[in-house]
Scaffold this motif. Structure first.
Motif, short mmCIF file in Angstrom:
data_model
loop_
_atom_site.label_atom_id
_atom_site.label_comp_id
_atom_site.label_asym_id
_atom_site.label_seq_id
_atom_site.Cartn_x
_atom_site.Cartn_y
_atom_site.Cartn_z
N UNK A 25 0.82 -1.21 0.00
CA UNK A 25 0.00 0.00 0.00
C UNK A 25 0.85 1.26 0.00
N UNK A 26 2.08 1.15 0.52
CA UNK A 26 2.97 2.32 0.56
C UNK A 26 3.85 2.45 -0.67
N UNK A 27 3.82 1.47 -1.54
CA UNK A 27 4.64 1.51 -2.75
C UNK A 27 4.18 2.61 -3.71
N UNK A 28 5.14 3.36 -4.26
CA UNK A 28 4.81 4.44 -5.20
C UNK A 28 4.18 3.89 -6.47
N UNK A 29 4.51 2.66 -6.83
CA UNK A 29 3.98 2.07 -8.06
C UNK A 29 2.53 1.64 -7.92
N UNK A 30 2.05 1.52 -6.69
CA UNK A 30 0.67 1.09 -6.45
C UNK A 30 -0.21 2.33 -6.31
N UNK A 31 -1.07 2.55 -7.29
CA UNK A 31 -1.96 3.71 -7.26
C UNK A 31 -3.07 3.54 -6.23
N UNK A 32 -3.62 2.33 -6.17
CA UNK A 32 -4.75 2.09 -5.27
C UNK A 32 -4.75 0.62 -4.86
N UNK A 33 -4.97 0.35 -3.58
CA UNK A 33 -5.01 -1.02 -3.09
C UNK A 33 -6.25 -1.20 -2.22
N UNK A 34 -7.07 -2.20 -2.60
CA UNK A 34 -8.24 -2.57 -1.80
C UNK A 34 -7.96 -3.88 -1.08
N UNK A 35 -8.34 -3.97 0.19
CA UNK A 35 -8.20 -5.19 0.97
C UNK A 35 -9.60 -5.76 1.19
N UNK A 36 -9.77 -7.04 0.87
CA UNK A 36 -11.08 -7.67 0.99
C UNK A 36 -10.92 -8.99 1.75
N UNK A 37 -11.76 -9.19 2.74
CA UNK A 37 -11.69 -10.38 3.57
C UNK A 37 -12.65 -11.48 3.18
N UNK A 38 -13.27 -11.37 2.02
CA UNK A 38 -14.22 -12.38 1.55
C UNK A 38 -13.96 -12.65 0.07
N UNK A 39 -13.92 -13.92 -0.30
CA UNK A 39 -13.68 -14.28 -1.70
C UNK A 39 -14.81 -13.75 -2.58
N UNK A 40 -16.06 -13.96 -2.16
CA UNK A 40 -17.19 -13.50 -2.97
C UNK A 40 -17.17 -11.99 -3.15
N UNK A 41 -16.90 -11.26 -2.06
CA UNK A 41 -16.84 -9.80 -2.14
C UNK A 41 -15.67 -9.34 -3.00
N UNK A 42 -14.55 -10.06 -2.91
CA UNK A 42 -13.39 -9.70 -3.71
C UNK A 42 -13.62 -9.89 -5.19
N UNK A 43 -14.25 -11.00 -5.55
CA UNK A 43 -14.57 -11.25 -6.96
C UNK A 43 -15.54 -10.20 -7.47
N UNK A 44 -16.55 -9.87 -6.67
CA UNK A 44 -17.52 -8.85 -7.07
C UNK A 44 -16.84 -7.50 -7.27
N UNK A 45 -15.94 -7.14 -6.36
CA UNK A 45 -15.23 -5.87 -6.50
C UNK A 45 -14.36 -5.87 -7.75
N UNK A 46 -13.73 -6.99 -8.06
CA UNK A 46 -12.92 -7.09 -9.27
C UNK A 46 -13.77 -6.90 -10.52
N UNK A 47 -14.96 -7.47 -10.52
CA UNK A 47 -15.85 -7.32 -11.68
C UNK A 47 -16.32 -5.88 -11.83
N UNK A 48 -16.47 -5.19 -10.72
CA UNK A 48 -16.97 -3.81 -10.77
C UNK A 48 -15.86 -2.81 -11.08
#
Length: 265
Positions: A25-48
């Motif tokens: 999250x502190x890396x200059x090359x990373x513009x935005x980092x989302x942390x997700x604690x659920x596989x279903x929620x993570x897949x949904x966020x990736x699709x969106x």
């Protein structure tokens, strides 16, 4: 790297604050980092949100399921798998599911950053090569045909084009070949003075510049070739021309380079 990276990390709820994630999250090359604690929620966020990368750090079965779903629904987003061990059977499972790289625990910051850079750089290089005229691959031609007018071919074609653009995140063109009653422009609420007629008039000199001028970009990202406003003129030119097939014309590389070309007829 020419552009910062958008990233999602899918892990266990009690592992969201791992040191390697905090350092990413502190890396200059990373513009935005989302942390997700659920596989279903993570897949949904990736699709969106359609990020550049998703790192999946769960048990092997969950990692495989998540990557397979992302690979199927968001093919432009690439996945890195994190597993307890990187034995050959596990590697094969995850690669077959769509993983671009597999990292075993414990995770070291240098290893994960090297993996991210390698995956992103390889994909961007591939995209640049694919975009060059000499390295274009043929896309898919989809023709929506109806036995008569008024039964919904245009509606199906426009919805299909928009859906393909949303699901695949690749280039999609929609060509309205209805010379008498073309109404793709009405369906998508767009208008232009440049239409199919312009291509017919210059059938012998088609090039990318002309196509980019004639194609109209819809808010969905679909590029649209509208039917002519000059019905009789366009129809007459098409009937007389032996080289007016848009997708088959030698100079029509812009349309041929599209991942999908949808035509209602």
């Amino acid at each position: 790297m020419t552009r910062a990276i958008r990233l999602i990390v899918i892990t266990s709820p009690d592992q969201l604050d791992q040191e390697w994630i905090n350092r990413l999250a502190r890396e200059a090359e990373i513009e935005h980092l989302d942390r997700v604690g659920s596989v279903a929620a993570g897949v949904l966020l990736a699709r969106q949100s359609r990020p550049d990368l998703v790192i999946v750090d769960r048990d092997v079965d969950q990692v495989e399921a998540a990557i397979r779903q992302i690979f199927t629904h968001v093919p432009a987003t690439h996945c890195i798998a994190v597993t307890p061990s990187a034995d050959v059977p596990t590697l094969r499972r995850l690669v077959m599911a769509g993983a671009r790289d597999v990292i075993s625990r414990p995770i070291h910051h240098a290893d994960i950053m090297n993996s991210i850079r390698s995956v992103v750089t390889a994909e961007r290089d591939r995209a640049v090569r694919a975009a060059s005229t000499g390295d274009r691959q043929a896309g898919r031609l989809v023709v929506v045909v109806a036995p008569k007018g008024g039964v919904g071919a245009t509606t199906i074609a426009t919805n299909l084009a928009v859906a393909l653009r949303q699901v695949t995140n690749t280039s999609v063109a929609l060509a309205d070949m209805g010379l008498q009653f073309g109404d793709v422009g009405v369906q998508l609420n767009i208008w232009s003075r440049h239409t199919l007629y312009d291509l017919v008039l210059h059938a012998g000199e088609l090039d990318d510049t002309l196509f980019k001028k004639v194609l109209q970009t819809h808010s969905s990202g679909v590029e649209v070739l509208l039917a002519s406003h000059e019905l009789e003129a366009a129809g007459g030119h098409l009937r007389r021309s032996d080289d007016c097939g848009v997708a088959g014309s030698a100079g029509a590389s812009h349309l041929c380079g599209m991942r999908y070309l949808v035509i209602p007829r």
